[in-house]
Scaffold this motif. Structure first.
Motif, short mmCIF file in Angstrom:
data_model
loop_
_atom_site.label_atom_id
_atom_site.label_comp_id
_atom_site.label_asym_id
_atom_site.label_seq_id
_atom_site.Cartn_x
_atom_site.Cartn_y
_atom_site.Cartn_z
N ARG A 279 17.99 -47.56 35.19
CA ARG A 279 17.21 -48.83 34.56
C ARG A 279 16.98 -49.43 36.08
N ILE A 280 16.16 -50.16 37.46
CA ILE A 280 16.03 -50.57 38.57
C ILE A 280 15.87 -52.45 37.84
N LEU A 281 17.35 -53.42 38.30
CA LEU A 281 17.41 -54.08 38.17
C LEU A 281 16.75 -55.31 39.56
N GLY A 282 16.72 -54.27 40.48
CA GLY A 282 16.98 -55.12 41.75
C GLY A 282 16.99 -54.56 43.01
N PHE A 283 15.77 -54.82 43.93
CA PHE A 283 15.76 -53.52 45.07
C PHE A 283 15.56 -54.95 46.74
N ARG A 284 16.51 -54.37 47.19
CA ARG A 284 16.77 -55.11 47.92
C ARG A 284 17.36 -56.67 48.19
N LEU A 285 17.95 -56.69 47.15
CA LEU A 285 17.85 -58.43 46.56
C LEU A 285 19.07 -59.28 47.58
N LYS A 286 18.81 -60.09 47.77
CA LYS A 286 19.25 -61.73 49.27
C LYS A 286 20.27 -62.42 48.46
N THR A 287 21.70 -61.76 48.59
CA THR A 287 22.41 -63.36 47.55
C THR A 287 23.44 -63.77 49.14
N PRO A 288 23.64 -64.22 48.58
CA PRO A 288 25.09 -65.40 49.48
C PRO A 288 25.84 -64.49 49.86
N GLU A 289 26.22 -63.60 49.69
CA GLU A 289 27.32 -63.19 49.22
C GLU A 289 26.48 -61.30 50.44
N GLY A 290 25.45 -61.62 50.53
CA GLY A 290 24.87 -60.24 51.55
C GLY A 290 23.59 -59.77 50.84
N GLU A 291 23.11 -58.70 51.13
CA GLU A 291 21.84 -58.17 50.61
C GLU A 291 23.01 -56.72 49.49
N ILE A 292 21.78 -56.61 48.57
CA ILE A 292 22.01 -55.63 47.63
C ILE A 292 20.91 -54.75 47.90
N LEU B 74 20.78 -49.82 36.27
CA LEU B 74 22.01 -50.57 34.98
C LEU B 74 21.55 -48.74 34.25
N LYS B 75 22.90 -48.07 33.23
CA LYS B 75 22.39 -47.04 33.30
C LYS B 75 23.56 -47.55 32.33
N GLY B 76 23.15 -46.83 30.17
CA GLY B 76 24.47 -47.63 29.88
C GLY B 76 24.83 -48.64 29.96
N GLN B 77 26.06 -48.76 30.14
CA GLN B 77 26.95 -50.08 30.30
C GLN B 77 27.43 -50.29 31.44
N ARG B 78 26.72 -49.24 32.56
CA ARG B 78 27.34 -49.32 33.76
C ARG B 78 26.31 -49.77 34.86
N LEU B 79 26.82 -51.61 35.15
CA LEU B 79 26.50 -51.94 36.36
C LEU B 79 26.80 -51.53 37.36
N ALA B 80 25.44 -51.17 38.53
CA ALA B 80 25.83 -49.82 39.82
C ALA B 80 25.60 -51.11 41.31
N VAL B 81 25.77 -51.39 41.48
CA VAL B 81 25.19 -52.17 43.03
C VAL B 81 25.51 -50.52 43.98
N ILE B 82 24.74 -50.70 44.60
CA ILE B 82 24.17 -49.28 45.44
C ILE B 82 23.66 -49.40 46.59
N GLU B 83 25.06 -48.79 47.69
CA GLU B 83 24.49 -49.55 49.48
C GLU B 83 23.91 -47.72 49.57
N VAL B 84 23.21 -47.70 50.76
CA VAL B 84 21.53 -46.74 50.76
C VAL B 84 22.20 -46.29 52.40
N LYS B 85 22.63 -45.20 53.18
CA LYS B 85 23.16 -44.77 53.97
C LYS B 85 21.82 -43.56 54.11
N GLN B 86 21.68 -43.58 55.32
CA GLN B 86 20.92 -42.48 56.25
C GLN B 86 22.28 -41.84 57.25
N ARG B 87 22.56 -41.02 56.65
CA ARG B 87 23.53 -40.05 58.25
C ARG B 87 23.23 -38.63 58.01
#
Length: 122
Positions: A31-44, A49-62
């Motif tokens: 379940r997508i809770l945010g996309f390109r979220l701007k926070t004071p700490e940086g962009e997520i 969310l999947k089950g009880q797992r909250l994931a901050v996901i960094e995407v890289k193309q390499r």
């Protein structure tokens, strides 16, 4: 091609990679809770969310997963973790979830979701 043109091309590839990751994550039950979220700490890039797992996901193309892993500095890893923790603190509905920082890699050979990619070094 000059430096500005290369940077603009890389920026567009990065956005395409984020959309690919977003679609794949949705198709695999996240379940997508945010996309390109701007926070004071940086962009997520993506918050899921999947089950009880909250994931901050960094995407890289390499070219390789190893290149993607090394492209995320220790400072950036820490900021991603902090951004996730601060979101949990501000949103009671997220507070009891298990927080994770993942890496989503787009390569010429395919897609790879590396769960807890930085668990040993956050």
């Amino acid at each position: 091609m000059n430096r500005a043109e290369r940077g603009q091309k890389a920026h567009k590839r990065g956005h395409l990679s984020e959309y690919i990751a977003l679609l794949h994550l949705m198709l695999t039950g996240h379940r997508i809770l945010g996309f390109r979220l701007k926070t004071p700490e940086g962009e997520i890039d993506i918050l899921t969310l999947k089950g009880q797992r909250l994931a901050v996901i960094e995407v890289k193309q390499r070219r390789t997963v190893l290149e993607a892993l090394t492209a995320v500095s220790p400072t950036q890893r820490y900021r991603l973790w902090q951004a996730g923790q601060k979101l949990q603190a501000r949103r009671p509905d997220l507070a009891k979830l298990s927080l994770h920082v993942d890496l989503y890699v787009v390569t010429a050979g395919g897609l790879r979701h590396v769960r807890d990619a930085f668990a040993d070094g956050i």
